[in-house]
Design a protein around this motif. Structure first.
Motif, PDB file in Angstrom:
ATOM      1  N   LEU A   1       0.852  -1.203   0.000  1.00 20.22           N
ATOM      2  CA  LEU A   1       0.000   0.000   0.000  1.00 20.22           C
ATOM      3  C   LEU A   1       0.885   1.249   0.000  1.00 20.22           C
ATOM      4  N   ALA A   2       1.948   1.201   0.814  1.00 22.33           N
ATOM      5  CA  ALA A   2       2.826   2.373   0.935  1.00 22.33           C
ATOM      6  C   ALA A   2       3.551   2.649  -0.380  1.00 22.33           C
ATOM      7  N   VAL A   3       4.107   1.585  -0.970  1.00 21.36           N
ATOM      8  CA  VAL A   3       4.853   1.775  -2.220  1.00 21.36           C
ATOM      9  C   VAL A   3       3.903   2.227  -3.332  1.00 21.36           C
ATOM     10  N   ALA A   4       2.706   1.658  -3.357  1.00 23.13           N
ATOM     11  CA  ALA A   4       1.738   2.085  -4.377  1.00 23.13           C
ATOM     12  C   ALA A   4       1.349   3.546  -4.173  1.00 23.13           C
ATOM     13  N   ALA A   5       1.305   3.994  -2.910  1.00 21.61           N
ATOM     14  CA  ALA A   5       0.969   5.401  -2.640  1.00 21.61           C
ATOM     15  C   ALA A   5       2.089   6.335  -3.107  1.00 21.61           C
TER      16      ALA A   5
END
Ligand SMILES: Cc1ncc(COP(=O)(O)O)c(C=O)c1O
Length: 410
Positions: free
Chosen positions: A81-85
């Motif tokens: 989720l963090a990397v996609a954000a």
């Protein structure tokens, strides 16, 4: 004294130490049982329609001191989720340490970005800010820091470096719940733009699997919520898919257990710190043995030992000998630094294409010499546990002294 590995009597022969794979090494009780039954009787097991997942999000935000929490299905999912954000374009770079779980790196590859490894501090194994600075290029989009074994990494310095470079800082807190960055200061996970936690079986608190991503930024929280739910903006009432995303949702059963585990977390940390302090006292001044660096900022997921002069064969023997004495220990923590794993070295991701790393990044031996030295020659970790009593710690100390005097060079 004859080592157990050579046929001698183990320090701990009768009762195995509390372990995360046994009820005696976990904190599951009547509260979790009641929580599971509460959810089953509600008839709603999905977090999309239930009340437990939103309640967990509120409670974790309050506990950790963040504005938003996005519950999800694992620590790896939280990092995804963090990397996609961060929203990297193909070929953009994210800087990571080579000593961690592959869950730190896999999301980078999944988003078609390139993992760039920075070396680690020789005493803590956490990423070295100077090497991070040296690895920043015009393609860098984020820095990922891992609070290794529960020790807070130099996250404030990393935040300054990230801000200067105009990139995001992601904190991997899978091994570091409620770890104070400075005395009375914020907790690990709230200094970077996003902090990611794991609820996997072996962590400080557990639901078997599960993850939590925290942030103070409402836009990042929204984008992480969308990525955990197929890009579907549920609150709008419209069935739309706004961006590429997966299903990383947490279930109500998981959230209900997590809420009970959260209540127990401060006690878990306190007990782990107290028993680790006892071990450190018992082992102080052992020649050639370096104990964890603890400025009140270590929450002891594992208790790392650094041993001088062992070499590769000595390290393996040290870990195996401790295990044979009844103190499960892992030589090196990893088999090899993450960049030496086939997924990176042989670019095993997207068919035979070698995408996104082949011809772009090299992962040779010698890339991060300090990490290589720790993993193959100096580091032994003892998985720590909140249910270790004083007698357990005394046995662990006795086993380490016995093995150290027989295996470490004098
Ligand atoms: C530092 C670190 N990062 C990421 C992960 C991945 O978490 P999970 O196993 O919940 O996917 C773990 C644990 O397994 C970990 O220890």
């Amino acid at each position: 004294m004859n080592l157990a590995i050579d046929g001698g009597t183990p320090v701990r022969a009768e009762h195995p130490l509390p372990s995360p794979l046994h009820p005696n090494g976990r904190t599951f009780g009547k509260e979790e049982e009641a929580a599971v039954i509460r959810v089953l009787r509600s008839g709603i097991l999905s977090g999309v329609w239930g009340s437990e997942v939103p309640a967990l999000a509120r409670e974790f935000s309050r506990l950790i001191g963040a504005s938003h929490t996005v519950p999800c299905s694992s620590g790896t999912a939280a990092l995804h989720l963090a990397v996609a954000a961060v929203d990297p374009a193909p070929g953009d770079e994210i800087i990571v340490p080579p000593i961690s779980d592959m869950g730190s790196v896999a999301p980078i590859i999944a988003q078609n970005a390139v993992p760039v490894f920075a070396d680690v501090d020789p005493l803590t194994g956490c990423i070295d800010p100077d090497d991070v600075q040296a690895k920043i290029t015009d393609r860098t989009r984020a820095i990922m820091v891992v609070h290794l074994f529960g020790k807070v990494a130099p996250v404030q310095r990393l935040r300054e470096i990230a801000d200067r470079a105009g990139v995001m800082l992601i904190e991997d807190c899978a091994q570091a719940y409620l770890a104070p960055v400075s005395s009375g200061g914020p907790y690990a996970g709230t200094v970077g733009h996003i902090g990611c936690f794991s609820l996997q079986q072996y962590k400080h608190i557990s639901t078997g699997d599960g993850g939590l991503a925290v942030t103070d930024d409402p836009a990042l929280a929204d984008s992480m919520r969308l990525f955990a739910d197929k890009g579907w903006p549920r609150e709008s009432g419209e069935r739309a898919y706004l961006s590429f995303a997966l299903n990383y949702r947490m279930t109500e059963l998981t959230a209900a257990v997590a809420r009970e585990q959260l209540c127990k977390l401060p006690g878990v940390i306190e007990r782990r710190r107290a028993s680790a302090a006892r071990l450190a006292e018992l082992l102080a001044a052992t020649p050639g043995l370096h104990l964890p660096v603890d400025d009140g900022d270590h929450v002891y997921w594992y208790f790392p030992l650094l041993i001088d002069g062992l070499g590769a064969a000595g390290l393996e023997r040290y870990g195996a000998a401790l295990t044979a004495e009844g103190v499960p220990a892992i030589a090196g923590y990893l088999a090899r630094p993450l960049y030496a794993e086939p997924v990176l070295r042989e670019a095993k991701a997207y068919g035979g294409s070698g995408f996104p790393t082949r011809g772009v990044a090299e992962y040779p031996d010698g890339l991060c010499p300090v990490a290589e030295d720790l993993v193959s020659r100096r580091l032994v970790v003892v998985p720590w546990n909140e249910n270790f009593g004083e007698a357990d710690v005394d046995d662990i100390a006795a086993a380490i002294r016995k093995v150290h005097s027989a295996v470490a060079p004098s």
